[in-house]
Design a protein around this motif. Structure first.
Motif, PDB file in Angstrom:
ATOM      1  N   PRO A 174       0.804  -1.245  -0.101  1.00 41.98           N
ATOM      2  CA  PRO A 174       0.005   0.024  -0.123  1.00 41.98           C
ATOM      3  C   PRO A 174       0.823   1.335   0.019  1.00 41.98           C
ATOM      4  O   PRO A 174       1.841   1.354   0.860  1.00 41.98           O
ATOM      5  N   ASN A 175       0.668   2.329  -0.865  1.00 39.55           N
ATOM      6  CA  ASN A 175       1.383   3.438  -1.020  1.00 39.55           C
ATOM      7  C   ASN A 175       1.163   4.164   0.178  1.00 39.55           C
ATOM      8  O   ASN A 175       2.344   4.953   0.687  1.00 39.55           O
ATOM      9  N   GLU A 176       0.339   4.413   0.952  1.00 39.06           N
ATOM     10  CA  GLU A 176       0.039   4.974   1.864  1.00 39.06           C
ATOM     11  C   GLU A 176       0.737   4.479   3.246  1.00 39.06           C
ATOM     12  O   GLU A 176       1.013   5.191   4.289  1.00 39.06           O
ATOM     13  N   LYS A 177       1.623   3.359   3.237  1.00 41.68           N
ATOM     14  CA  LYS A 177       2.175   2.700   4.174  1.00 41.68           C
ATOM     15  C   LYS A 177       3.761   2.479   3.850  1.00 41.68           C
ATOM     16  O   LYS A 177       4.460   1.908   4.213  1.00 41.68           O
ATOM     17  N   LEU A 178       3.974   3.263   2.925  1.00 41.01           N
ATOM     18  CA  LEU A 178       5.293   3.395   2.397  1.00 41.01           C
ATOM     19  C   LEU A 178       6.225   4.406   3.274  1.00 41.01           C
ATOM     20  O   LEU A 178       5.843   5.351   3.658  1.00 41.01           O
TER      21      LEU A 178
END
Length: 622
Positions: A257-261
């Protein structure tokens, strides 16, 4: 506790783009007894300006680091002259790069022996890997590294070496998706349970850390922390299209998930330990384009020290534990980690990039190899259960099988570090005593059990070791030969055999089992009592179960008292127990024998004494 980054200026660093201005600034910096800021050649890299802002919240004050004895600069002609000058104080002696070979460490002093400096394209496995291997095998020699994806990154990394951490930046954190260690001291631990419940991105990106260890599965480009991903992508770095990239190099999305990079160059930590595989590969052994590489992205950020792994390794609880101990002691991370993982691989897994002046000494590693009692117990269980000695319906087989499951876990590095050797030995000893009691009870009640036949069973799967043959005395006082029969297969055990010229095969014991001696008379009259002393000498401290039984054809005419006994043995010392064999008046006069047995730690010993039963006094022989 962790603290939030404060809004500070970047006056600790002076970014410079022009080569001549940079060289002049470095000269002034080196000449000044109290410089206010460190010059940094940025080469147009705007991302390094952001890193300076982040780093200003970690460092305050300037001091020259303790130099290495020797330094080697690879590809120095391609670096700005000012950077070469700035590197000067970091080693007492600088050698030509042609002198970089495996023998370079032979006469180097212990401690900070050699500093290797190179822009990343010059940091190849030959000859650097051999240098590190030799240092690892030496007595206290250390090899350190300074690198960066290009000259600007190397200049930035070098500048950070002159900075001292702020005294209020003290937090240490261990983030792992593969282990659940107990927190030690002030070190904060975030395991898979915390990763599921908490916003790890906020923890890592919005707090200041003195030390961080990030452990999880990954490659050059990332470390997985559950749904979170520590990312090596530096968007400001140039792409090399001839090299393979990760999924995000070819499409709009990351595989997570991009929001958890979590961009590693935005993590505010003085030291970052990357405890995953291949997170800092050699330039000639990359899987992905260096644009995506974790170690290089950490160097581009605020970290002054980066501990990385150039290849695969199997870090686990031992490494996590000793790293926390090192963090508490302000000791070097790489040396501490390598001291434990050396039990799992021959080469050092962790390399130190940077020049941290750690004040503490690396803690002594805890034992990584299971103790001899764990190993001997495992071998005996394997032989009893897997070798065909005990049938499937044997009464003790279920208990032994459950115990084998425990012991199988205790032989791992992970268990030794997680539970500690003292706790394992306590639990192991409790189970062994209970099983020894059960085995001795079964032998006393049913002397023909498979356990009393184990020496013959294993002996059929063994061969005599000619080097073990020796002359000894039998219990009867006559000459005997003693030798070891070595097992041919892992499902049998080595056996010590003693053969007397009169008594025959009078004693057997598994290697490591207690030694037995017998003292009594050679005859007894019907209706009389034979008093026997059974001596036992264990190889380990602790209780030993001993007993005596007679053959089936005498059992109805003989009462053994007691049938079993227990002595608390001292390793290497003889102990005695007394047994009485009351012979019935109706017993047939003839030759008989009795067998003494001992059980300790699942190790069995038996010894036989031949005696005669004579007619009652006054009864004449025919």
């Amino acid at each position: 506790m962790s603290s939030s980054p404060t809004e500070v200026s970047t006056t600790l660093f002076t970014p410079i783009d022009e080569d001549t201005a940079y060289a002049e600034a470095v000269a002034r910096f080196l000449d000044s007894p109290r410089p206010d800021s460190v010059p940094v050649w940025v080469g147009g890299r705007a991302d390094l300006l952001s890193a300076m802002q982040l780093a200003a919240g970690l460092y305050r004050g300037i001091a020259r680091p303790t130099p290495y004895a020797r330094g080697v600069l690879l590809g120095g002609s391609e670096l700005p002259a000012g950077l070469r000058s700035l590197l000067g104080p970091l080693a007492l002696e600088w050698l030509d790069e042609k002198e970089l070979h495996g023998e370079l460490l032979e006469n180097a002093p212990a401690g900070r022996s050699l500093l290797v400096v190179a822009a990343y394209p010059q940091l190849t496995s030959d000859p650097v890997m051999e240098l590190v291997r030799r240092a690892h095998r030496s007595d206290g020699r250390q090899v350190g590294f300074l690198t960066g994806r290009d000259a600007a990154s190397l200049a930035w990394f070098t500048a950070k070496q002159f900075c001292r951490p702020r005294p209020d930046v003290v937090a240490a954190g261990l983030f792992t998706s593969t282990d659940r260690p107990e927190a030690l001291g002030a070190v904060q631990v975030f395991d898979d349970r915390a990763l599921e419940r908490q916003d790890i991105g906020t923890e890592l990106l919005e707090k200041r850390w003195r030390r961080l260890l990030l452990q999880g599965h990954g490659r050059d480009d990332s470390v997985n922390l559950a749904d979170f991903t520590v990312c090596g992508l530096n968007t400001a770095a140039s792409r090399r299209p001839e090299l393979l990239g990760p999924r995000c190099a070819y499409g709009p999305d990351c595989y997570k998930p991009n929001e958890k990079l979590i961009p590693l160059n935005r993590v505010s930590s003085v030291e970052i330990v990357l405890s995953s595989c291949n997170n800092g590969p050699f330039a000639d052994a990359v899987a992905y384009d260096p644009k995506y590489q974790l170690m290089l992205n950490a160097i581009d950020g605020a970290a002054r020290d980066v501990v990385a792994a150039p290849t695969v390794h199997d870090s686990a609880r031992p490494e996590n534990t000793i790293w926390m101990r090192a963090a508490e002691a302000e000791a070097p991370s790489a040396a501490s980690l390598n001291s434990t993982i050396s039990a799992a691989q021959p080469d050092p897994a962790y390399w130190h990039f940077g020049m941290a002046d750690d004040r503490g000494s690396a803690p002594d590693p805890t034992p990584q190899v299971p103790g001899p009692l764990v190993l001997s117990t495992s071998s005996r269980l394997t032989a009893y259960l897997a070798g065909g000695l005990l049938p499937e319906r044997h009464a003790l087989r279920p208990r032994l099988t459950r115990f084998a499951g425990k012991v199988e876990r205790w032989v791992t590095r992970q268990a030794t570090a997680a539970e500690g050797e003292p706790a394992i030995l306590r639990a192991l000893s409790d189970d062994l005593q209970s099983l020894d009691h059960a085995i001795s009870t079964q032998i006393a009640e049913d002397p023909e059990t498979e356990f009393t036949d184990c020496h013959a069973y294993f002996g059929q799967r063994s061969t005599v070791d000619p080097e073990s043959v020796s002359e000894v005395l039998c219990h009867c006082g006559r000459a005997a030969r003693q030798f070891v029969k070595r097992a041919l297969v892992p499902t049998a055990l080595d056996t010590v055999c003693t053969v007397c010229i009169r008594c025959g095969d009078m004693a057997y014991r598994l290697v490591g089992a207690p030694e037995l001696s017998l003292t009594t008379e050679e005859s007894v009259h019907t209706g009389g009592t034979l008093h026997a002393r059974v001596g036992v000498r264990p190889e380990r401290h602790g209780p030993v179960r001993i007993g005596v039984f007679v053959p089936r054809h005498l059992r109805s005419d003989c009462t053994v008292t007691p049938s079993r006994s227990k002595v608390r043995g001292t390793a290497g010392q003889w102990h005695e127990a007394e047994f009485s064999l009351a012979i019935d008046a109706g017993a047939h006069p003839q030759a008989y024998y009795f067998t003494a047995f001992a059980v300790q730690d699942l190790g069995l010993s038996v010894a036989r004494w031949d005696f005669g039963v004579l007619p009652a006094v006054g009864v004449s022989a025919r």
